[in-house]
Design a protein around this motif. Structure first.
Motif, PDB file in Angstrom:
ATOM      1  N   ARG A  39      10.132 -47.207  35.468  1.00 43.38           N
ATOM      2  CA  ARG A  39      11.045 -46.086  35.696  1.00 43.38           C
ATOM      3  C   ARG A  39      10.398 -44.744  35.400  1.00 43.38           C
ATOM      4  O   ARG A  39      10.582 -43.780  36.152  1.00 43.38           O
ATOM      5  CB  ARG A  39      12.300 -46.255  34.816  1.00 43.38           C
ATOM      6  N   ILE A  40       9.612 -44.662  34.315  1.00 39.86           N
ATOM      7  CA  ILE A  40       9.052 -43.368  33.925  1.00 39.86           C
ATOM      8  C   ILE A  40       7.752 -43.044  34.654  1.00 39.86           C
ATOM      9  O   ILE A  40       7.234 -41.933  34.526  1.00 39.86           O
ATOM     10  CB  ILE A  40       8.825 -43.273  32.408  1.00 39.86           C
ATOM     11  N   MET A  41       7.202 -43.983  35.433  1.00 43.78           N
ATOM     12  CA  MET A  41       5.970 -43.713  36.173  1.00 43.78           C
ATOM     13  C   MET A  41       6.290 -43.222  37.579  1.00 43.78           C
ATOM     14  O   MET A  41       7.173 -43.755  38.238  1.00 43.78           O
ATOM     15  CB  MET A  41       5.090 -44.958  36.218  1.00 43.78           C
ATOM     16  N   ARG A  42       5.566 -42.210  38.000  1.00 41.49           N
ATOM     17  CA  ARG A  42       5.810 -41.657  39.334  1.00 41.49           C
ATOM     18  C   ARG A  42       5.314 -42.628  40.406  1.00 41.49           C
ATOM     19  O   ARG A  42       4.396 -43.429  40.157  1.00 41.49           O
ATOM     20  CB  ARG A  42       5.117 -40.301  39.489  1.00 41.49           C
ATOM     21  N   PRO A  43       5.882 -42.598  41.598  1.00 42.85           N
ATOM     22  CA  PRO A  43       5.372 -43.428  42.692  1.00 42.85           C
ATOM     23  C   PRO A  43       3.896 -43.130  42.939  1.00 42.85           C
ATOM     24  O   PRO A  43       3.484 -41.967  43.009  1.00 42.85           O
ATOM     25  CB  PRO A  43       6.240 -42.999  43.885  1.00 42.85           C
ATOM     26  N   GLY A  44       3.096 -44.158  43.022  1.00 40.46           N
ATOM     27  CA  GLY A  44       1.664 -44.005  43.216  1.00 40.46           C
ATOM     28  C   GLY A  44       0.872 -43.961  41.926  1.00 40.46           C
ATOM     29  O   GLY A  44      -0.371 -43.998  41.964  1.00 40.46           O
ATOM     30  N   ALA A  45       1.542 -43.876  40.779  1.00 42.76           N
ATOM     31  CA  ALA A  45       0.842 -43.824  39.492  1.00 42.76           C
ATOM     32  C   ALA A  45       0.142 -45.150  39.208  1.00 42.76           C
ATOM     33  O   ALA A  45       0.566 -46.217  39.651  1.00 42.76           O
ATOM     34  CB  ALA A  45       1.823 -43.493  38.371  1.00 42.76           C
ATOM     35  N   GLU A  46      -0.938 -45.077  38.443  1.00 41.59           N
ATOM     36  CA  GLU A  46      -1.778 -46.245  38.168  1.00 41.59           C
ATOM     37  C   GLU A  46      -1.467 -46.828  36.792  1.00 41.59           C
ATOM     38  O   GLU A  46      -1.327 -46.102  35.811  1.00 41.59           O
ATOM     39  CB  GLU A  46      -3.247 -45.839  38.232  1.00 41.59           C
ATOM     40  N   PHE A  47      -1.392 -48.140  36.716  1.00 37.87           N
ATOM     41  CA  PHE A  47      -1.167 -48.865  35.469  1.00 37.87           C
ATOM     42  C   PHE A  47      -2.336 -49.826  35.278  1.00 37.87           C
ATOM     43  O   PHE A  47      -2.586 -50.694  36.105  1.00 37.87           O
ATOM     44  CB  PHE A  47       0.153 -49.633  35.537  1.00 37.87           C
ATOM     45  N   ARG A  48      -3.082 -49.635  34.177  1.00 37.23           N
ATOM     46  CA  ARG A  48      -4.255 -50.460  33.886  1.00 37.23           C
ATOM     47  C   ARG A  48      -3.988 -51.378  32.695  1.00 37.23           C
ATOM     48  O   ARG A  48      -3.425 -50.943  31.690  1.00 37.23           O
ATOM     49  CB  ARG A  48      -5.465 -49.584  33.554  1.00 37.23           C
ATOM     50  N   ILE A  49      -4.442 -52.611  32.818  1.00 37.81           N
ATOM     51  CA  ILE A  49      -4.338 -53.582  31.725  1.00 37.81           C
ATOM     52  C   ILE A  49      -5.716 -54.181  31.484  1.00 37.81           C
ATOM     53  O   ILE A  49      -6.385 -54.634  32.422  1.00 37.81           O
ATOM     54  CB  ILE A  49      -3.359 -54.721  32.061  1.00 37.81           C
ATOM     55  N   ALA A  50      -6.153 -54.205  30.228  1.00 35.31           N
ATOM     56  CA  ALA A  50      -7.384 -54.891  29.835  1.00 35.31           C
ATOM     57  C   ALA A  50      -7.030 -55.935  28.782  1.00 35.31           C
ATOM     58  O   ALA A  50      -6.331 -55.621  27.807  1.00 35.31           O
ATOM     59  CB  ALA A  50      -8.404 -53.897  29.275  1.00 35.31           C
ATOM     60  N   ALA A  53       6.473 -47.605  21.703  1.00 38.76           N
ATOM     61  CA  ALA A  53       6.405 -46.932  23.005  1.00 38.76           C
ATOM     62  C   ALA A  53       7.761 -46.876  23.681  1.00 38.76           C
ATOM     63  O   ALA A  53       8.040 -45.970  24.475  1.00 38.76           O
ATOM     64  CB  ALA A  53       5.400 -47.648  23.908  1.00 38.76           C
ATOM     65  N   ARG A  54       8.635 -47.814  23.353  1.00 39.04           N
ATOM     66  CA  ARG A  54       9.961 -47.802  23.972  1.00 39.04           C
ATOM     67  C   ARG A  54      10.778 -46.591  23.539  1.00 39.04           C
ATOM     68  O   ARG A  54      11.659 -46.141  24.270  1.00 39.04           O
ATOM     69  CB  ARG A  54      10.706 -49.109  23.644  1.00 39.04           C
ATOM     70  N   ASP A  55      10.484 -46.060  22.340  1.00 43.14           N
ATOM     71  CA  ASP A  55      11.177 -44.844  21.908  1.00 43.14           C
ATOM     72  C   ASP A  55      10.868 -43.689  22.850  1.00 43.14           C
ATOM     73  O   ASP A  55      11.735 -42.867  23.155  1.00 43.14           O
ATOM     74  CB  ASP A  55      10.764 -44.466  20.482  1.00 43.14           C
ATOM     75  N   LEU A  56       9.630 -43.624  23.297  1.00 43.30           N
ATOM     76  CA  LEU A  56       9.248 -42.579  24.246  1.00 43.30           C
ATOM     77  C   LEU A  56       9.848 -42.857  25.618  1.00 43.30           C
ATOM     78  O   LEU A  56      10.377 -41.951  26.275  1.00 43.30           O
ATOM     79  CB  LEU A  56       7.725 -42.489  24.346  1.00 43.30           C
ATOM     80  N   MET A  57       9.783 -44.108  26.055  1.00 41.27           N
ATOM     81  CA  MET A  57      10.314 -44.447  27.370  1.00 41.27           C
ATOM     82  C   MET A  57      11.820 -44.208  27.441  1.00 41.27           C
ATOM     83  O   MET A  57      12.357 -43.904  28.501  1.00 41.27           O
ATOM     84  CB  MET A  57       9.961 -45.890  27.727  1.00 41.27           C
ATOM     85  N   ASP A  58      12.500 -44.325  26.301  1.00 45.76           N
ATOM     86  CA  ASP A  58      13.940 -44.070  26.260  1.00 45.76           C
ATOM     87  C   ASP A  58      14.291 -42.649  26.679  1.00 45.76           C
ATOM     88  O   ASP A  58      15.349 -42.420  27.271  1.00 45.76           O
ATOM     89  CB  ASP A  58      14.481 -44.288  24.843  1.00 45.76           C
TER      90      ASP A  58
END
Length: 242
Positions: free
Chosen positions: A176-187, A132-137
């Motif tokens: 950095r790549i998530m817009r302000p207000g974007a949601e991050f879910r962890i299960a 996933a870091r390749d995409l985030m780059d």
């Protein structure tokens, strides 16, 4: 989460390439031998991979325009390590107006997802069969509208906790790549992973929204969760806002 020089699926990189020296990958890339049908599914990757993400197509890691992934300006969601792909396809079916990007280095999981995509007939999925870091780059700031981290590798030994996704090495690029207000879910079903997430995720720029043993309304229980339940482990669901 990066390519190993001995990995037959990896791009052709020289030992001096900074992509090899910058980061390590610790998980599995291959499992059981793929069935012939699954090998056929992998042919679908040619038109499902996000453009400009792989080393060979973008060796200098130049930023890519998010609109090139699906050819329009739809919202983009990201699933980090999609396992067998059931949750990702579920989300793609529920939200056809969204583009769902899945990153998964385990090639057997990629093949499973491709079979599910064919069966469901969804067309709003893009797949990076790797880190996933390749995409985030290469994504610009504020490109992602929602991100999912479902049952990540727990790395249970204390000396391996730095390999978990919920560390600054991963969370800061994600923020950095998530817009302000974007949601991050962890299960996750690992209490110590919950502990580390509670400490590290807010420090990376996320605000806690929910911390519960009850899943989201649109949640689909995955095979990993079903295994956890059979073995007596209690799933936990964390929600953050960028």
């Amino acid at each position: 989460m990066s390519h190993s020089p001995s990995d037959p699926e990896a791009p052709d990189l020289s030992p001096s390439d900074p992509a090899l020296t910058r980061r390590n990958f610790y998980g599995r890339r291959h499992g059981k031998t793929l069935r012939q049908s699954q090998k056929g599914y992998l042919e679908d990757l040619a038109h499902l991979r996000p453009k400009g993400v792989t080393f060979d197509e973008n060796p200098d890691r130049r930023p890519i325009a998010p609109g090139t992934i699906f050819g329009d300006d739809r919202p983009l969601w990201l699933e980090i390590g999609f396992g067998g792909g059931e949750h990702l396809v579920h989300m793609a079916c529920l939200y056809p107006q969204v583009g769902v990007i899945g990153c998964e280095p385990f090639i057997n999981g990629v093949a499973m997802l491709l079979g599910k995509i064919r069966a469901a007939g969804v067309e709003n999925v893009s797949i990076l069969p790797g880190d996933a870091r390749d995409l985030m780059d290469v994504l610009p700031d504020a490109a992602i509208d929602r991100a999912f981290l479902n049952y990540p590798d727990p790395w249970p030994k204390a000396r391996h906790h730095r390999r978990r996704f919920v560390t600054p090495e991963h969370l800061e690029p994600l923020a950095r790549i998530m817009r302000p207000g974007a949601e991050f879910r962890i299960a996750t079903d690992i209490p110590d992973y919950v502990r580390q997430a509670r400490e590290e995720v807010p420090a990376a720029g996320f605000t806690p929204v929910a911390d519960s043993d009850q899943p989201w309304d649109d949640w689909l229980s995955t095979r990993y969760e079903q295994k956890a339940l059979r073995e007596g482990r209690v799933p936990h669901y964390l929600t953050y806002r960028r």
